[in-house]
Design a protein around this motif. Structure first.
Motif, PDB file in Angstrom:
ATOM      1  N   GLU A 257       0.918  -1.240  -0.040  1.00 14.71           N
ATOM      2  CA  GLU A 257      -0.088  -0.009  -0.033  1.00 14.71           C
ATOM      3  C   GLU A 257       0.858   1.314  -0.157  1.00 14.71           C
ATOM      4  O   GLU A 257       1.641   1.416   0.849  1.00 14.71           O
ATOM      5  N   CYS A 258       0.481   1.788  -0.916  1.00 14.12           N
ATOM      6  CA  CYS A 258       1.351   3.609  -1.008  1.00 14.12           C
ATOM      7  C   CYS A 258       0.491   4.527  -1.528  1.00 14.12           C
ATOM      8  O   CYS A 258       0.308   5.808  -0.923  1.00 14.12           O
ATOM      9  N   VAL A 259       0.159   4.307  -3.034  1.00  7.80           N
ATOM     10  CA  VAL A 259      -1.053   5.208  -3.361  1.00  7.80           C
ATOM     11  C   VAL A 259      -2.220   4.560  -3.813  1.00  7.80           C
ATOM     12  O   VAL A 259      -1.937   3.361  -4.051  1.00  7.80           O
ATOM     13  N   SER A 260      -3.242   5.106  -4.049  1.00  2.00           N
ATOM     14  CA  SER A 260      -4.347   4.518  -4.372  1.00  2.00           C
ATOM     15  C   SER A 260      -4.458   4.297  -5.761  1.00  2.00           C
ATOM     16  O   SER A 260      -3.531   4.793  -6.656  1.00  2.00           O
ATOM     17  N   ARG A 261      -5.320   3.153  -6.037  1.00  2.00           N
ATOM     18  CA  ARG A 261      -5.249   3.028  -7.727  1.00  2.00           C
ATOM     19  C   ARG A 261      -5.692   4.183  -8.529  1.00  2.00           C
ATOM     20  O   ARG A 261      -5.085   4.166  -9.656  1.00  2.00           O
ATOM     21  N   ASP A 262      -6.413   5.128  -8.093  1.00  6.94           N
ATOM     22  CA  ASP A 262      -6.835   6.097  -8.609  1.00  6.94           C
ATOM     23  C   ASP A 262      -5.837   7.103  -8.846  1.00  6.94           C
ATOM     24  O   ASP A 262      -5.397   7.597 -10.031  1.00  6.94           O
ATOM     25  N   GLN A 263      -5.024   7.353  -7.918  1.00  3.36           N
ATOM     26  CA  GLN A 263      -3.690   8.153  -7.920  1.00  3.36           C
ATOM     27  C   GLN A 263      -2.655   7.604  -8.761  1.00  3.36           C
ATOM     28  O   GLN A 263      -2.157   8.398  -9.574  1.00  3.36           O
ATOM     29  N   LEU A 264      -2.523   6.300  -8.748  1.00  3.74           N
ATOM     30  CA  LEU A 264      -1.613   5.601  -9.657  1.00  3.74           C
ATOM     31  C   LEU A 264      -2.112   5.812 -11.313  1.00  3.74           C
ATOM     32  O   LEU A 264      -0.981   6.138 -11.973  1.00  3.74           O
ATOM     33  N   LYS A 265      -3.080   6.155 -11.561  1.00  4.17           N
ATOM     34  CA  LYS A 265      -3.591   6.293 -12.811  1.00  4.17           C
ATOM     35  C   LYS A 265      -2.924   7.642 -13.415  1.00  4.17           C
ATOM     36  O   LYS A 265      -3.092   8.123 -14.574  1.00  4.17           O
ATOM     37  N   LEU A 266      -2.590   8.595 -12.296  1.00  6.79           N
ATOM     38  CA  LEU A 266      -2.116   9.870 -12.818  1.00  6.79           C
ATOM     39  C   LEU A 266      -0.388   9.844 -12.936  1.00  6.79           C
ATOM     40  O   LEU A 266       0.037  10.896 -13.479  1.00  6.79           O
ATOM     41  N   LEU A 267      -0.103   8.585 -12.721  1.00  4.98           N
ATOM     42  CA  LEU A 267       1.557   8.494 -12.812  1.00  4.98           C
ATOM     43  C   LEU A 267       2.099   8.841 -14.440  1.00  4.98           C
ATOM     44  O   LEU A 267       2.986   9.629 -14.120  1.00  4.98           O
ATOM     45  N   THR A 268       1.523   8.724 -15.352  1.00  3.30           N
ATOM     46  CA  THR A 268       2.053   9.106 -16.670  1.00  3.30           C
ATOM     47  C   THR A 268       1.960  10.516 -16.801  1.00  3.30           C
ATOM     48  O   THR A 268       2.884  11.336 -17.078  1.00  3.30           O
ATOM     49  N   GLU A 269       0.925  11.057 -16.354  1.00  5.05           N
ATOM     50  CA  GLU A 269       0.768  12.622 -16.763  1.00  5.05           C
ATOM     51  C   GLU A 269       1.709  13.149 -15.743  1.00  5.05           C
ATOM     52  O   GLU A 269       2.379  14.135 -16.161  1.00  5.05           O
ATOM     53  N   VAL A 270       1.859  12.854 -14.497  1.00  3.45           N
ATOM     54  CA  VAL A 270       2.861  13.551 -13.574  1.00  3.45           C
ATOM     55  C   VAL A 270       4.233  13.365 -13.967  1.00  3.45           C
ATOM     56  O   VAL A 270       4.882  14.413 -14.300  1.00  3.45           O
ATOM     57  N   SER A 271       4.678  12.426 -14.344  1.00  2.18           N
ATOM     58  CA  SER A 271       5.982  11.944 -14.846  1.00  2.18           C
ATOM     59  C   SER A 271       6.046  13.262 -16.118  1.00  2.18           C
ATOM     60  O   SER A 271       7.253  13.688 -16.349  1.00  2.18           O
ATOM     61  N   HIS A 272       5.373  12.994 -17.265  1.00  2.00           N
ATOM     62  CA  HIS A 272       5.441  13.914 -18.282  1.00  2.00           C
ATOM     63  C   HIS A 272       5.416  15.427 -17.832  1.00  2.00           C
ATOM     64  O   HIS A 272       6.206  16.124 -18.369  1.00  2.00           O
ATOM     65  N   PHE A 273       4.590  15.628 -16.881  1.00  2.00           N
ATOM     66  CA  PHE A 273       4.372  17.090 -16.460  1.00  2.00           C
ATOM     67  C   PHE A 273       5.751  17.601 -15.922  1.00  2.00           C
ATOM     68  O   PHE A 273       6.190  18.563 -16.234  1.00  2.00           O
ATOM     69  N   ILE A 274       6.396  16.816 -15.005  1.00  2.00           N
ATOM     70  CA  ILE A 274       7.673  17.175 -14.544  1.00  2.00           C
ATOM     71  C   ILE A 274       8.910  17.122 -15.459  1.00  2.00           C
ATOM     72  O   ILE A 274       9.806  18.270 -15.383  1.00  2.00           O
ATOM     73  N   ALA A 275       8.572  16.391 -16.418  1.00  2.00           N
ATOM     74  CA  ALA A 275       9.802  16.324 -17.309  1.00  2.00           C
ATOM     75  C   ALA A 275       9.608  17.544 -18.161  1.00  2.00           C
ATOM     76  O   ALA A 275      10.673  18.586 -18.405  1.00  2.00           O
ATOM     77  N   GLU A 276       8.362  18.073 -18.872  1.00  2.00           N
ATOM     78  CA  GLU A 276       8.184  19.086 -19.448  1.00  2.00           C
ATOM     79  C   GLU A 276       8.715  20.386 -18.674  1.00  2.00           C
ATOM     80  O   GLU A 276       9.212  21.301 -19.200  1.00  2.00           O
ATOM     81  N   THR A 277       8.203  20.351 -17.171  1.00  2.00           N
ATOM     82  CA  THR A 277       8.521  21.490 -16.437  1.00  2.00           C
ATOM     83  C   THR A 277      10.009  21.747 -16.247  1.00  2.00           C
ATOM     84  O   THR A 277      10.482  22.892 -16.097  1.00  2.00           O
ATOM     85  N   ALA A 278      10.721  20.676 -16.284  1.00  2.00           N
ATOM     86  CA  ALA A 278      12.140  20.708 -15.980  1.00  2.00           C
ATOM     87  C   ALA A 278      12.950  20.730 -17.370  1.00  2.00           C
ATOM     88  O   ALA A 278      13.882  21.136 -17.427  1.00  2.00           O
ATOM     89  N   ASN A 279      11.970  20.946 -18.477  1.00  2.00           N
ATOM     90  CA  ASN A 279      12.563  21.241 -19.723  1.00  2.00           C
ATOM     91  C   ASN A 279      13.477  20.146 -20.239  1.00  2.00           C
ATOM     92  O   ASN A 279      14.355  20.211 -20.901  1.00  2.00           O
ATOM     93  N   ILE A 280      13.124  18.909 -19.938  1.00  2.00           N
ATOM     94  CA  ILE A 280      13.657  17.662 -20.243  1.00  2.00           C
ATOM     95  C   ILE A 280      12.868  16.838 -21.060  1.00  2.00           C
ATOM     96  O   ILE A 280      11.617  16.564 -20.614  1.00  2.00           O
ATOM     97  N   SER A 281      13.167  16.371 -22.396  1.00  2.00           N
ATOM     98  CA  SER A 281      12.397  15.704 -23.259  1.00  2.00           C
ATOM     99  C   SER A 281      11.900  14.353 -22.408  1.00  2.00           C
ATOM    100  O   SER A 281      12.966  13.771 -22.068  1.00  2.00           O
ATOM    101  N   PRO A 282      10.518  13.948 -22.316  1.00  2.34           N
ATOM    102  CA  PRO A 282      10.173  12.733 -21.835  1.00  2.34           C
ATOM    103  C   PRO A 282      11.143  11.526 -22.551  1.00  2.34           C
ATOM    104  O   PRO A 282      10.936  11.776 -23.872  1.00  2.34           O
ATOM    105  N   ASP A 283      11.195  10.685 -21.692  1.00  2.00           N
ATOM    106  CA  ASP A 283      12.048   9.407 -22.359  1.00  2.00           C
ATOM    107  C   ASP A 283      10.940   8.618 -23.003  1.00  2.00           C
ATOM    108  O   ASP A 283      10.266   7.838 -22.129  1.00  2.00           O
ATOM    109  N   ALA A 284      10.852   8.331 -24.383  1.00  2.00           N
ATOM    110  CA  ALA A 284       9.893   7.513 -24.963  1.00  2.00           C
ATOM    111  C   ALA A 284       9.968   6.134 -24.504  1.00  2.00           C
ATOM    112  O   ALA A 284       9.005   5.524 -24.473  1.00  2.00           O
ATOM    113  N   HIS A 285      10.998   5.580 -23.884  1.00  2.00           N
ATOM    114  CA  HIS A 285      11.021   4.316 -23.447  1.00  2.00           C
ATOM    115  C   HIS A 285      11.311   4.205 -21.906  1.00  2.00           C
ATOM    116  O   HIS A 285      11.563   3.128 -21.820  1.00  2.00           O
TER     117      HIS A 285
END
Ligand SMILES: [Zn+2]
Length: 524
Positions: A257-285
């Motif tokens: 147990e650490c995050v809920s299943r609903d929260q987990l669904k935000l993972l891709t969005e949050v990862s890409h958001f932070i990459a873009e904010t840091a001005n680093i191209s998200p890694d496609a792989h």
């Protein structure tokens, strides 16, 4: 229950070339909070004006899951904790949680700190007790713990045990140099857990051996209940343990147990958001969240994956908010195209004629040099055109590009664009550091007043490739443009014998796709 401790804003920003403004940091905090992270390490309060401002403004954040944490070190040698300036600054940050690091490796105590082993233990104990007395949640990062344990297990345990006795809410075992391997981490954590029964242990891993995630997961398996890491594994050298891989592994594969299943669904969005904010191209792989993480290529495999995804995918991509993106290429068959269309909200299951027509079109375009694997947005537009669900946002009358190289060596490009939007004709001219830049600027001037959302769209990457000569018609240029609007990124493509024409084509797709998504006009 596993406690997630994010250090993207502190350890993550040690990555070369990574820099976050206070505004960026605050926006990242809000997203990490949505994701369900428990603690967010904001930085070293007092180390620079940016961090001072961050802790001041972070007090105004309305977070529902996460606790902002200030980071610092133990008191200095020969200084009581109560008289230590560093600890005072740490408390002044006004956070309810603090994390301090201290030495756990004898050689660092005697050589780096130049003090005695007893004095180091005094510094740890006194500092933790002082911060606890001030009512804080206190985490103790035992620096170089694994290397220290290998050199002198008794002393490393003594440091960890002292922090625990002084009241630390977790003793975090750090693999500061990142060189420890998973079997060593597992064995050492088990020994520490046995020696310090009842003490909540944490893991802080770096990726220097490519084992940051693996080390974090085996540490949890061996008894750690607190995991430190950064989003996308950002960090100095080879980076920190990547929380984006750790979190889904804990939830989906280890049943922790650490995050809920609903929260987990935000993972891709949050990862890409932070990459873009840091001005680093998200890694496609990137595992779990990369756009290619669930991309199948090849007709047979893709159609099989469409029928029975569990045979080809290690998790359901939707559980982490990703998509089973089917790579559409001339190899792919009808099933991939139908699935791709479905991702875009276009139902082609009962329309075999359109499928056949689009496949024919893709083949034609690929022959000319197009490749839609990195140009999802261009594919999206092409599909919508094929099913009659596309209205262009503006009409081009003409554009002109002039490049001038001057005697002093300076190169200047100027573009003039004539377009029709909403029944009006606009002419705009702009200068840029190259043809794409100049065209982009001129287009923004021309249609910007009609489409204010254009201000959020940014071209983030531009790649040019010269393709093989075909049938003596001269070399063909392929241009790929990556764009982003602060939340998502998309790719577009243009192909022509003329590099400026190819760039224009990719630019128009990029702008139209971005605007369409911003306004929802043509969302299927
Ligand atoms: Zn670190």
């Amino acid at each position: 229950m596993i406690t997630l401790y994010d250090t993207t804003l502190r350890d993550g920003t040690q990555r070369e070339g990574m820099s976050l403004s206070v505004e960026d940091k605050l926006r990242i905090c809000a997203r990490l909070d949505d994701l369900g992270v428990h603690y967010i390490e904001g930085g070293f309060p007092g180390s620079n004006p940016k961090d001072i401002e961050f802790f001041e403004r972070a007090k105004g954040l309305a977070l529902s899951n996460a606790v902002i944490t200030a980071f610092g070190s133990t008191c200095r040698k020969d200084t009581p904790a109560a008289d230590d300036d560093g600890l005072r600054t740490l408390l002044d940050a006004g956070t309810s949680a603090v994390c301090i690091f201290g030495k756990a490796w004898t050689v660092h105590v005697t050589e780096t700190l130049q003090t005695t082993l007893d004095e180091n233990v005094r510094m740890v104990t006194d500092s933790v007790a002082h911060l606890k007395a001030a009512g804080r949640i206190v985490f103790f990062d035992a620096e170089h713990f694994f290397d220290g344990y290998k050199a002198d297990p008794e002393y490393a345990l003594r440091v960890a045990g002292s922090a625990a006795s002084a009241g630390a809410d977790a003793v975090v075992l750090c693999d500061t140099n990142g060189g420890t391997l998973p079997h060593e981490v597992a064995a050492i954590v088990r020994e520490v857990a046995a020696a310090l029964a009842g003490v909540p242990l944490g893991i802080h891993a770096h990726n220097d051996s490519g084992c940051g995630v693996a080390n974090s997961l085996v540490a949890v398996d061996a008894g750690c209940t607190h995991v430190q890491g950064t989003v996308n594994g950002y960090g100095e050298r080879a980076g920190n343990a990547d929380l984006v891989a750790i979190i889904p592994a804990l939830v989906l594969k280890m049943g922790r147990e650490c995050v809920s299943r609903d929260q987990l669904k935000l993972l891709t969005e949050v990862s890409h958001f932070i990459a873009e904010t840091a001005n680093i191209s998200p890694d496609a792989h990137q595992p779990f969240v990369g756009v290619s993480a669930f991309a199948h290529k090849g007709g047979v495999h893709a159609s099989a994956a469409a029928r029975y995804s569990a045979a080809y995918e290690h998790i359901d991509p939707a559980s982490v908010g990703n998509l089973a993106r089917v790579v559409v290429s001339e190899l792919a068959g009808r099933a991939s195209l139908t699935m791709k269309a479905e991702e875009m909200g276009i139902d082609l299951t009962s329309d075999p004629d359109t499928v056949a027509r689009v496949l024919e079109r893709i083949k034609e375009l690929e022959y000319k040099g197009y490749s839609f694997e990195a140009a999802d947005a261009s594919l999206d537009i092409m599909l919508r055109k094929a099913v009659g669900q596309w209205t262009p946002l503006f009409e081009l009358e003409s554009f002109r590009c002039i490049m001038e190289k001057r005697e002093d060596g300076r190169v200047m490009t100027e573009a003039t664009i004539k377009v029709h939007v909403g029944g009006h004709r606009f002419i705009a001219t702009a200068e840029g550091n190259g043809p794409v830049d100049a065209l982009d600027r001129a287009l923004r001037i021309a249609i910007g007043r009609f489409y204010p959302a254009l201000a959020r769209i940014e071209l983030t990457d531009f790649k040019v490739r010269i393709l093989d000569e075909k049938k003596g018609s001269g070399a063909v240029t392929r241009v790929l443009i990556e764009s982003a609007d602060g939340e998502r990124s998309w790719g577009t493509i243009g192909v022509s014998e003329n590099i400026i024409e190819a760039s224009w084509e990719a630019l128009v797709d990029s702008v139209e796709y971005g605007l369409t998504r911003a306004t929802g006009d043509q969302a299927g």
